[in-house]
Each structure stands twice: as structure tokens, then as C-alpha cells.
Design an enzyme around this catalytic site. Structure first.
Site, PDB file in Angstrom:
ATOM      1  N   ARG A 232      56.317 -35.592 -11.137  1.00 37.22           N
ATOM      2  CA  ARG A 232      55.676 -34.364 -11.592  1.00 37.22           C
ATOM      3  C   ARG A 232      54.417 -34.176 -10.764  1.00 37.22           C
ATOM      4  NH1 ARG A 232      59.819 -33.390 -13.643  1.00 37.22           N
ATOM      5  NH2 ARG A 232      60.342 -32.785 -15.792  1.00 37.22           N
ATOM      6  N   GLU A 261      52.423 -25.663  -9.702  1.00 39.32           N
ATOM      7  CA  GLU A 261      53.840 -25.459  -9.383  1.00 39.32           C
ATOM      8  C   GLU A 261      54.279 -24.168 -10.078  1.00 39.32           C
ATOM      9  OE1 GLU A 261      57.924 -27.747 -10.469  1.00 39.32           O
ATOM     10  OE2 GLU A 261      56.399 -28.955  -9.462  1.00 39.32           O
ATOM     11  N   HIS A 280      61.052 -28.279  -6.149  1.00 41.84           N
ATOM     12  CA  HIS A 280      61.513 -28.953  -7.373  1.00 41.84           C
ATOM     13  C   HIS A 280      63.040 -28.828  -7.498  1.00 41.84           C
ATOM     14  CE1 HIS A 280      60.093 -30.239 -11.635  1.00 41.84           C
ATOM     15  NE2 HIS A 280      61.273 -30.760 -11.354  1.00 41.84           N
TER      16      HIS A 280
HETATM   17  N1  LIG Z   1      62.087 -33.733  -8.969  1.00 43.30           N
HETATM   18  C1  LIG Z   1      63.016 -33.518  -9.879  1.00 43.30           C
HETATM   19  O1  LIG Z   1      63.781 -32.533  -9.836  1.00 43.30           O
HETATM   20  C2  LIG Z   1      63.175 -34.491 -10.997  1.00 43.30           C
HETATM   21  C3  LIG Z   1      62.101 -35.221 -11.432  1.00 43.30           C
HETATM   22  N2  LIG Z   1      62.246 -36.130 -12.441  1.00 43.30           N
HETATM   23  C4  LIG Z   1      61.076 -36.888 -12.886  1.00 43.30           C
HETATM   24  O2  LIG Z   1      61.362 -38.272 -12.704  1.00 43.30           O
HETATM   25  C5  LIG Z   1      60.891 -38.988 -13.843  1.00 43.30           C
HETATM   26  C6  LIG Z   1      61.631 -40.311 -13.965  1.00 43.30           C
HETATM   27  O3  LIG Z   1      62.956 -40.057 -14.370  1.00 43.30           O
HETATM   28  P1  LIG Z   1      63.881 -41.329 -14.734  1.00 43.30           P
HETATM   29  O4  LIG Z   1      63.925 -42.274 -13.600  1.00 43.30           O
HETATM   30  O5  LIG Z   1      65.140 -40.791 -15.299  1.00 43.30           O
HETATM   31  O6  LIG Z   1      63.013 -41.973 -15.934  1.00 43.30           O
HETATM   32  P2  LIG Z   1      63.037 -43.480 -16.444  1.00 43.30           P
HETATM   33  O7  LIG Z   1      62.393 -43.437 -17.787  1.00 43.30           O
HETATM   34  O8  LIG Z   1      64.390 -44.059 -16.288  1.00 43.30           O
HETATM   35  O9  LIG Z   1      62.072 -44.248 -15.419  1.00 43.30           O
HETATM   36  C7  LIG Z   1      60.675 -44.063 -15.406  1.00 43.30           C
HETATM   37  C8  LIG Z   1      60.042 -45.411 -15.115  1.00 43.30           C
HETATM   38  O10 LIG Z   1      58.650 -45.225 -14.898  1.00 43.30           O
HETATM   39  C9  LIG Z   1      57.960 -46.303 -15.488  1.00 43.30           C
HETATM   40  N3  LIG Z   1      56.599 -45.854 -15.776  1.00 43.30           N
HETATM   41  C10 LIG Z   1      56.207 -44.988 -16.744  1.00 43.30           C
HETATM   42  N4  LIG Z   1      54.873 -44.786 -16.669  1.00 43.30           N
HETATM   43  C11 LIG Z   1      54.430 -45.533 -15.612  1.00 43.30           C
HETATM   44  C12 LIG Z   1      53.154 -45.763 -15.032  1.00 43.30           C
HETATM   45  N5  LIG Z   1      52.047 -45.157 -15.517  1.00 43.30           N
HETATM   46  N6  LIG Z   1      53.074 -46.603 -13.969  1.00 43.30           N
HETATM   47  C13 LIG Z   1      54.187 -47.213 -13.484  1.00 43.30           C
HETATM   48  N7  LIG Z   1      55.430 -47.047 -13.991  1.00 43.30           N
HETATM   49  C14 LIG Z   1      55.534 -46.217 -15.049  1.00 43.30           C
HETATM   50  C15 LIG Z   1      58.745 -46.694 -16.721  1.00 43.30           C
HETATM   51  O11 LIG Z   1      58.527 -48.048 -17.023  1.00 43.30           O
HETATM   52  C16 LIG Z   1      60.186 -46.408 -16.279  1.00 43.30           C
HETATM   53  O12 LIG Z   1      60.817 -47.589 -15.818  1.00 43.30           O
HETATM   54  C17 LIG Z   1      61.102 -38.003 -14.995  1.00 43.30           C
HETATM   55  O13 LIG Z   1      60.273 -38.290 -16.107  1.00 43.30           O
HETATM   56  C18 LIG Z   1      60.739 -36.667 -14.345  1.00 43.30           C
HETATM   57  O14 LIG Z   1      59.360 -36.424 -14.503  1.00 43.30           O
HETATM   58  C19 LIG Z   1      63.457 -36.370 -13.039  1.00 43.30           C
HETATM   59  C20 LIG Z   1      64.558 -35.643 -12.645  1.00 43.30           C
HETATM   60  C21 LIG Z   1      64.488 -34.626 -11.622  1.00 43.30           C
HETATM   61  O1  LIG Z   2      65.048 -33.357 -15.138  1.00 46.56           O
HETATM   62  C1  LIG Z   2      63.843 -33.198 -14.832  1.00 46.56           C
HETATM   63  O2  LIG Z   2      62.871 -33.815 -15.355  1.00 46.56           O
HETATM   64  C2  LIG Z   2      63.529 -32.198 -13.779  1.00 46.56           C
HETATM   65  O3  LIG Z   2      62.464 -32.217 -13.246  1.00 46.56           O
HETATM   66  C3  LIG Z   2      64.508 -31.172 -13.391  1.00 46.56           C
HETATM   67  O4  LIG Z   2      65.723 -31.679 -13.181  1.00 46.56           O
END
Ligand SMILES: NC(=O)C1=CN([C@@H]2O[C@H](COP(=O)(O)OP(=O)(O)OC[C@H]3O[C@@H](n4cnc5c(N)ncnc54)[C@H](O)[C@@H]3O)[C@@H](O)[C@H]2O)C=CC1
Ligand SMILES: O=C(O)C(=O)CO
Length: 320
Positions: A232, A261, A280
């Protein structure tokens, strides 16, 4: 049987929409622009379900305007726009869409790193400008990738990087034994910053992670470092990133998310030559967005019929 009253904050994918129409009477915002807040609150007065297509803010104000709300479903895995504690307090289960978007987002994230490292996007611009000349980048092979936020997506990025011969280190709120068995090494945040050749950020936005990459962190990175953010935008202090790039404190940045954004065309970041930004699009493939919408529809319909949501964030209210 009467249909459930549901509000969609935007249009969704046909397959999911058809599923909703079978059981729901829908109000869907078709634009132009984002759904006005007052219109949303008005629509929610008698709504039983909310299908959040974008990242519309769900807070006390919204929940108070929706006394009949029984479920909220969001077509994304990140949910920093949702006051989960308020949803729980009001007994409203909230479902997101983890898992289904992991590989697509990992592809885009690693693609950003690869394009930045090898200047693929710059080479294409030169060819279009009639300039056929070499653009030098840097090897990924043998380099150290530091993943901050080694979760589902971060782990998939690490898998790709390992296949390209990179050494993987990570910093996380939780240890990842399976990833460590695959060769990833847990290190402190500081050690990751100072020893990584490439850094990828994939943490959820929270009070802990907001601004976690600021001047102090960029100053600790190698001047040859590549920084990728696909989490984010507000996880990064945008001014600090601009200064680090402009003063060559780091070599290059590649972002799929920004703060603000969307980022305006006249933003100073866009005037720099050592940055690549995509709008994004991490999960933006036909297959993945369709899967996300279908999972969100399953969450919504489960909640409306009083069944547990397949992927519920606030489990304490998922089993009434
Ligand atoms: N650019 C895009 O289109 C997308 C962006 N995202 C972003 O990616 C993020 C991660 O998604 P997932 O991997 O599915 O989530 P997830 O929950 O599987 O992995 C997130 C990891 O970050 C770690 N974490 C949380 N806070 C932290 C901190 N302050 N310092 C270090 N590690 C920390 C957690 O321990 C966890 O292992 C989502 O929350 C979203 O914001 C997700 C999908 C699409
Ligand atoms: O899934 C999310 O968190 C996104 O940013 C869009 O896919």
C-alpha cells in the site's frame, strides 16, 4: 422467497454478478466516478449486504447508516479501509479474498523488479523513439532479495526470485518455517535494509507499517539498492522516497501502489528517471479478478443466508 437487499459500490465481474442476482435485489453504482458517500449511506438504509468493489471506507458512520446490514464482502485481500473492530462490535462479518490473487500479484511484483533491474520499460521507450542503443541494468542472479512482509504473496515472490538464483532474506512479524526450509533467512529489519540488493515490500497497511519506509530506512539501504513496493502506498513516506531517489541514496524504485493514489501526472516522483510506477494492477488479470469477485460473492451470499463466510476476517462473528 423475497430477495436480499444488497448494495454494490461499483460494477463487478459478470459471473459473480449473475450469482448475486439469483438471490439479491441489487443497487449498483455504475459511475461516473466513485460512488458519492451520501448516495452510499442513503442506499444502505435498508441494505442487508454490502459488496465493496473498491476500497470504500467502512467505518462507524457507514455501519450506523446500515441498521439491517448482515455481511460485508470486499473483492481484495487488503482491508485497511475497513474498521474491522467496529464491524465485529456490530456483529457484522467481513470477508476479503485471500489466496486467489497470490500468483498474479507475485508475477506483477517480480515483473516490476525485473523490469527495473534490466530497464525493460526504458529500452522499449528508446526503440519507440527511434534510438536503438544499449540500456545497462543489473543482474538479479546471485543478488540478495530482502522481502518485508513474507506472507502469501511475499513467499510467492521469493519462490520466483529463488528460481532466478537470488538469495532470500526476510523480515516479518511472524517467522515462516516453511519458507526457511526453502532457503529464506530471517533477519532484523535493519540487517535487511543494509544488506539487501533488492527490497520488496508486501506488508498490510496498519498502524505498525504506516510510514515504515522513510528517510531513516532509505539512508540505510545500499546506494545500489532497488526498492519495490506492491503493498500500500502509505507504507512509504513518499517525500523520503523522492529525496532518496533524487539524491541517489538508492538506485531505483518500482511501485505498484503510491501515496497519494492515483498519483497525479505532475507529481515530482514522475519527473525522476530512476523510477517505474504501475497503477495498482498487481491482481489485475482476467482470471484473478474474476476469481476474487466470485469469492467475494460467495462470502456475501453465505453471510446473507446466515452461514459462515468462506474467508472471514472477523471470525468471532462468523459463526453466529
Ligand atoms: N498491489 C496489489 O494489487 C496488491 C497488493 N496487496 C497488498 O499486499 C498485502 C499482503 O498480502 P498477502 O501476502 O496476501 O498478506 P499476508 O497476510 O499473507 O502476508 C502479510 C505478511 O506481512 C507480515 N507483516 C505484517 N505487518 C508487518 C510489519 N509491520 N513488518 C513486517 N512484516 C509485517 C505478516 O506477518 C504477514 O506474514 C495486502 O495486505 C495488500 O495490502 C495484495 C494484493 C494485491
Ligand atoms: O487485493 C488487494 O489488496 C489489492 O490491492 C487489489 O487486488
Amino acid at each position: 422467497m423475497s430477495k436480499y437487499k444488497v448494495v454494490l459500490t461499483g460494477t463487478t465481474w459478470p459471473e459473480a454478478y449473475e450469482k448475486l442476482l439469483e438471490q439479491c435485489e441489487v443497487k449498483v453504482w455504475e459511475g461516473p466516478g466513485p460512488l458519492p458517500r451520501d448516495q452510499l449511506l442513503d442506499w444502505l438504509a435498508d441494505a442487508e449486504g454490502l459488496f465493496n468493489v473498491g476500497h470504500v471506507k467502512v467505518d462507524e458512520e457507514l455501519l450506523d447508516a446500515a441498521p439491517n446490514l448482515r455481511v460485508i464482502a470486499q473483492s481484495s485481500v487488503g482491508y485497511d479501509n475497513i474498521d474491522v473492530e467496529a464491524c465485529t462490535r456490530k456483529g457484522v462479518p467481513f470477508g476479503n479474498t485471500p489466496g486467489v490473487l497470490v500468483e498474479a500479484t507475485a508475477d506483477l511484483t517480480f515483473g516490476l523488479l525485473l523490469s527495473a533491474a534490466r530497464r525493460i520499460h526504458e529500452g522499449w521507450e528508446l526503440v519507440k523513439a527511434g534510438q536503438w542503443r544499449t540500456v545497462y541494468g543489473t543482474d538479479l542472479y546471485g543478488k540478495t532479495l530482502g522481502v518485508v512482509g513474507l506472507g502469501d504473496i511475499g513467499s510467492a515472490v521469493a519462490r520466483r526470485a529463488k528460481a532466478c538464483g537470488m538469495n532470500i532474506i526476510y523480515h516479518n512479524r511472524t517467522r515462516r518455517p516453511n519458507d526457511e526450509q526453502e532457503g529464506a533467512t530471517y533477519v532484523s529489519f535493519d540487517e535487511l535494509l543494509t544488506t539487501s540488493d533488492c527490497i520488496v515490500c508486501l506488508v498490510p497497511l496498519s498502524n505498525h507499517s504506516r510510514g515504515m519506509f522513510s528517510k531513516e530506512q532509505f539512508n540505510k539501504m545500499k546506494p545500489t539498492a532497488y526498492f519495490v513496493n506492491a503493498s500500500r502506498g502509505p507504507v512509504v513516506d513518499t517525500q523520503a522516497l523522492y529525496d532518496a531517489l533524487q539524491q541517489n541514496k538508492i538506485a531505483y524504485a518500482a511501485l505498484d501502489v503510491t501515496d497519494p493514489e492515483p498519483i497525479p501526472a505532475d507529481h515530482p516522483l514522475l519527473s525522476l528517471s530512476n523510477i517505474l510506477i504501475t497503477p495498482h494492477i498487481g491482481s489485475a488479470t482476467y482470471e484473478t479478478r474474476n476469481s476474487m469477485a466470485n469469492l467475494a460473492a460467495e462470502n456475501l451470499l453465505a453471510g446473507l443466508s446466515g452461514k459462515p463466510l468462506p474467508t472471514c476476517v472477523n471470525q468471532s462473528v462468523n459463526y453466529k
